[in-house]
Design a protein around this motif. Structure first.
Motif, PDB file in Angstrom:
ATOM      1  N   ILE A  56       0.819  -1.213   0.000  1.00 27.81           N
ATOM      2  CA  ILE A  56       0.000   0.000   0.000  1.00 27.81           C
ATOM      3  C   ILE A  56       0.850   1.260   0.000  1.00 27.81           C
ATOM      4  CG2 ILE A  56      -0.345   0.211   2.508  1.00 27.81           C
ATOM      5  CD1 ILE A  56      -2.980   0.780  -0.289  1.00 27.81           C
ATOM      6  N   GLY A  57       1.970   1.230   0.725  1.00 31.00           N
ATOM      7  CA  GLY A  57       2.838   2.400   0.748  1.00 31.00           C
ATOM      8  C   GLY A  57       3.382   2.728  -0.632  1.00 31.00           C
ATOM      9  N   VAL A  58       3.854   1.718  -1.357  1.00 32.66           N
ATOM     10  CA  VAL A  58       4.403   1.928  -2.701  1.00 32.66           C
ATOM     11  C   VAL A  58       3.294   2.270  -3.683  1.00 32.66           C
ATOM     12  CG1 VAL A  58       5.640   0.827  -4.617  1.00 32.66           C
ATOM     13  CG2 VAL A  58       6.409   0.485  -2.243  1.00 32.66           C
ATOM     14  N   HIS A  59       2.183   1.546  -3.591  1.00 37.75           N
ATOM     15  CA  HIS A  59       1.017   1.796  -4.451  1.00 37.75           C
ATOM     16  C   HIS A  59       0.598   3.273  -4.367  1.00 37.75           C
ATOM     17  CE1 HIS A  59      -2.830   0.634  -6.383  1.00 37.75           C
ATOM     18  NE2 HIS A  59      -3.442   1.362  -5.467  1.00 37.75           N
ATOM     19  N   GLU A  60       0.502   3.787  -3.143  1.00 37.60           N
ATOM     20  CA  GLU A  60       0.051   5.170  -2.965  1.00 37.60           C
ATOM     21  C   GLU A  60       1.158   6.190  -3.221  1.00 37.60           C
ATOM     22  OE1 GLU A  60      -1.804   5.347   0.886  1.00 37.60           O
ATOM     23  OE2 GLU A  60      -3.632   4.380   0.153  1.00 37.60           O
ATOM     24  N   MET A  61       2.403   5.813  -3.056  1.00 38.38           N
ATOM     25  CA  MET A  61       3.513   6.719  -3.336  1.00 38.38           C
ATOM     26  C   MET A  61       3.599   7.057  -4.826  1.00 38.38           C
ATOM     27  SD  MET A  61       7.616   6.058  -2.750  1.00 38.38           S
ATOM     28  CE  MET A  61       7.796   4.887  -4.115  1.00 38.38           C
ATOM     29  N   LEU A  62       3.213   6.100  -5.679  1.00 41.10           N
ATOM     30  CA  LEU A  62       3.449   6.264  -7.115  1.00 41.10           C
ATOM     31  C   LEU A  62       2.441   7.169  -7.813  1.00 41.10           C
ATOM     32  CD1 LEU A  62       4.579   2.659  -8.067  1.00 41.10           C
ATOM     33  CD2 LEU A  62       5.999   4.692  -7.752  1.00 41.10           C
ATOM     34  N   ASP A  63       1.196   7.217  -7.340  1.00 39.37           N
ATOM     35  CA  ASP A  63       0.199   8.017  -8.052  1.00 39.37           C
ATOM     36  C   ASP A  63       0.577   9.500  -8.178  1.00 39.37           C
ATOM     37  OD1 ASP A  63      -1.642   6.475  -9.322  1.00 39.37           O
ATOM     38  OD2 ASP A  63      -3.058   6.397  -7.666  1.00 39.37           O
ATOM     39  N   PRO A  64       1.063  10.160  -7.123  1.00 36.53           N
ATOM     40  CA  PRO A  64       1.481  11.554  -7.298  1.00 36.53           C
ATOM     41  C   PRO A  64       2.637  11.699  -8.295  1.00 36.53           C
ATOM     42  CG  PRO A  64       1.232  11.050  -4.968  1.00 36.53           C
ATOM     43  CD  PRO A  64       1.118   9.749  -5.707  1.00 36.53           C
ATOM     44  N   GLN A  65       3.496  10.679  -8.360  1.00 29.14           N
ATOM     45  CA  GLN A  65       4.583  10.717  -9.340  1.00 29.14           C
ATOM     46  C   GLN A  65       4.031  10.604 -10.760  1.00 29.14           C
ATOM     47  OE1 GLN A  65       7.894   8.117  -8.392  1.00 29.14           O
ATOM     48  NE2 GLN A  65       7.682   8.487  -6.200  1.00 29.14           N
ATOM     49  N   VAL A  66       3.050   9.716 -10.937  1.00 28.12           N
ATOM     50  CA  VAL A  66       2.397   9.577 -12.249  1.00 28.12           C
ATOM     51  C   VAL A  66       1.821  10.919 -12.696  1.00 28.12           C
ATOM     52  CG1 VAL A  66       0.465   8.518 -13.493  1.00 28.12           C
ATOM     53  CG2 VAL A  66       1.856   7.123 -11.951  1.00 28.12           C
ATOM     54  N   GLU A  67       1.068  11.557 -11.812  1.00 25.23           N
ATOM     55  CA  GLU A  67       0.424  12.833 -12.161  1.00 25.23           C
ATOM     56  C   GLU A  67       1.446  13.916 -12.469  1.00 25.23           C
ATOM     57  OE1 GLU A  67      -2.811  13.229 -12.822  1.00 25.23           O
ATOM     58  OE2 GLU A  67      -2.806  11.065 -12.527  1.00 25.23           O
ATOM     59  N   ALA A  68       2.515  13.958 -11.678  1.00 26.25           N
ATOM     60  CA  ALA A  68       3.549  14.972 -11.914  1.00 26.25           C
ATOM     61  C   ALA A  68       4.220  14.766 -13.268  1.00 26.25           C
ATOM     62  CB  ALA A  68       4.587  14.936 -10.794  1.00 26.25           C
ATOM     63  N   VAL A  69       4.566  13.518 -13.580  1.00 31.14           N
ATOM     64  CA  VAL A  69       5.264  13.238 -14.844  1.00 31.14           C
ATOM     65  C   VAL A  69       4.339  13.495 -16.029  1.00 31.14           C
ATOM     66  CG1 VAL A  69       6.437  11.466 -16.213  1.00 31.14           C
ATOM     67  CG2 VAL A  69       6.878  11.643 -13.753  1.00 31.14           C
ATOM     68  N   ARG A  70       3.052  13.190 -15.898  1.00 29.02           N
ATOM     69  CA  ARG A  70       2.095  13.549 -16.962  1.00 29.02           C
ATOM     70  C   ARG A  70       2.097  15.057 -17.175  1.00 29.02           C
ATOM     71  NH1 ARG A  70      -3.081   9.969 -15.067  1.00 29.02           N
ATOM     72  NH2 ARG A  70      -2.617   8.080 -16.221  1.00 29.02           N
ATOM     73  N   GLY A  71       2.145  15.793 -16.068  1.00 28.27           N
ATOM     74  CA  GLY A  71       2.205  17.251 -16.167  1.00 28.27           C
ATOM     75  C   GLY A  71       3.472  17.722 -16.857  1.00 28.27           C
ATOM     76  N   PHE A  72       4.605  17.076 -16.554  1.00 30.54           N
ATOM     77  CA  PHE A  72       5.860  17.443 -17.223  1.00 30.54           C
ATOM     78  C   PHE A  72       5.724  17.251 -18.736  1.00 30.54           C
ATOM     79  CE2 PHE A  72       8.512  15.805 -13.344  1.00 30.54           C
ATOM     80  CZ  PHE A  72       8.034  16.856 -12.574  1.00 30.54           C
ATOM     81  N   ALA A  73       5.110  16.136 -19.136  1.00 30.52           N
ATOM     82  CA  ALA A  73       4.929  15.855 -20.564  1.00 30.52           C
ATOM     83  C   ALA A  73       4.086  16.949 -21.221  1.00 30.52           C
ATOM     84  CB  ALA A  73       4.277  14.486 -20.750  1.00 30.52           C
ATOM     85  N   ASP A  74       3.030  17.364 -20.543  1.00 28.29           N
ATOM     86  CA  ASP A  74       2.155  18.394 -21.088  1.00 28.29           C
ATOM     87  C   ASP A  74       2.901  19.718 -21.258  1.00 28.29           C
ATOM     88  OD1 ASP A  74      -0.535  19.167 -21.944  1.00 28.29           O
ATOM     89  OD2 ASP A  74      -0.559  20.417 -20.150  1.00 28.29           O
ATOM     90  N   VAL A  75       3.699  20.064 -20.263  1.00 26.64           N
ATOM     91  CA  VAL A  75       4.474  21.310 -20.336  1.00 26.64           C
ATOM     92  C   VAL A  75       5.445  21.269 -21.523  1.00 26.64           C
ATOM     93  CG1 VAL A  75       6.274  22.657 -19.172  1.00 26.64           C
ATOM     94  CG2 VAL A  75       4.256  21.914 -17.900  1.00 26.64           C
ATOM     95  N   LEU A  76       6.129  20.144 -21.696  1.00 26.08           N
ATOM     96  CA  LEU A  76       7.082  20.053 -22.805  1.00 26.08           C
ATOM     97  C   LEU A  76       6.370  20.050 -24.153  1.00 26.08           C
ATOM     98  CD1 LEU A  76       9.988  17.647 -21.810  1.00 26.08           C
ATOM     99  CD2 LEU A  76       9.751  20.102 -21.486  1.00 26.08           C
TER     100      LEU A  76
END
Length: 201
Positions: A56-76
């Motif tokens: 659960i710790g890893v499962h929940e840790m990754l979602d904010p990373q997913v959203e941030a990296v999607r945002g990076f892609a959009d910015v680029l």
């Protein structure tokens, strides 16, 4: 295997950059756009397939990373369009253009996936730093975007590595050259820790 799509020729450029300079920067940003698209899919794949202790710790840790990296892609992608380029986000183009292999693990333990993600993040960050060098003297605006995003990626990498660090401050994945090797090293470390704990009990 898909063939790489050729981006349409740029018809305009931002003021202050030549056509050649703009093309160089757009190519570097497109490569990072492919990397971010791949990274957020890998992170989500791990989020879905992680099992075992620390799930659960890893499962929940990754979602904010997913959203941030999607945002990076959009910015680029928007920076590429601003510069007169055409951002390419299709899966076939990504597969044809990427210089890295597909992520190797499916359902596996949290520790194994974190071991593999250590190498994934290492590769993305190293390539980002190379892109920063490539665009730095040409376009400080794009350089600033990449610097900021790389700082965030390095923090995410720290979150991953904190699970792989032993009490002496060494990574259990040290020396691994492939995701499979890193996952095996992380699994082996977890097994040794579990055995020690059971002996104490």
């Amino acid at each position: 295997m898909p063939t790489a799509k050729k981006s349409p020729a740029q018809t305009f450029h931002v003021p202050g950059l030549t056509a050649k300079e703009s093309t160089t920067v757009v190519a570097a940003l497109q490569d990072r756009l492919f990397a971010y698209t791949d990274l957020h899919l890998v992170l989500k794949h791990v989020h879905w397939n992680v099992v075992g202790p620390n799930f659960i710790g890893v499962h929940e840790m990754l979602d904010p990373q997913v959203e941030a990296v999607r945002g990076f892609a959009d910015v680029l992608a928007e920076r590429i369009a601003t510069m007169g380029g055409t951002p390419i986000g299709t899966p076939g183009a990504l597969v044809a253009a990427r210089s890295w292999d597909d992520y190797e693990l499916t359902r596996d333990t949290a520790q194994a996936h974190l071991g593999a993600l250590d190498l994934v993040y290492t590769g993305v960050i190293e390539d980002n730093r190379a892109a920063i060098d490539d665009v730095g003297e040409i376009d400080p605006v794009s350089e600033d975007l990449l610097i900021s995003q790389t700082g965030d990626l390095e923090q995410f990498h720290w979150f991953v590595r904190a699970h792989l660090e032993n009490s002496a401050g060494r990574l259990v994945t040290e020396g691994a050259d492939t995701e499979t090797e890193a996952a095996d090293a992380a699994r082996g470390s977890q097994r040794r820790t579990t055995k020690k704990s059971s002996r104490k009990g």
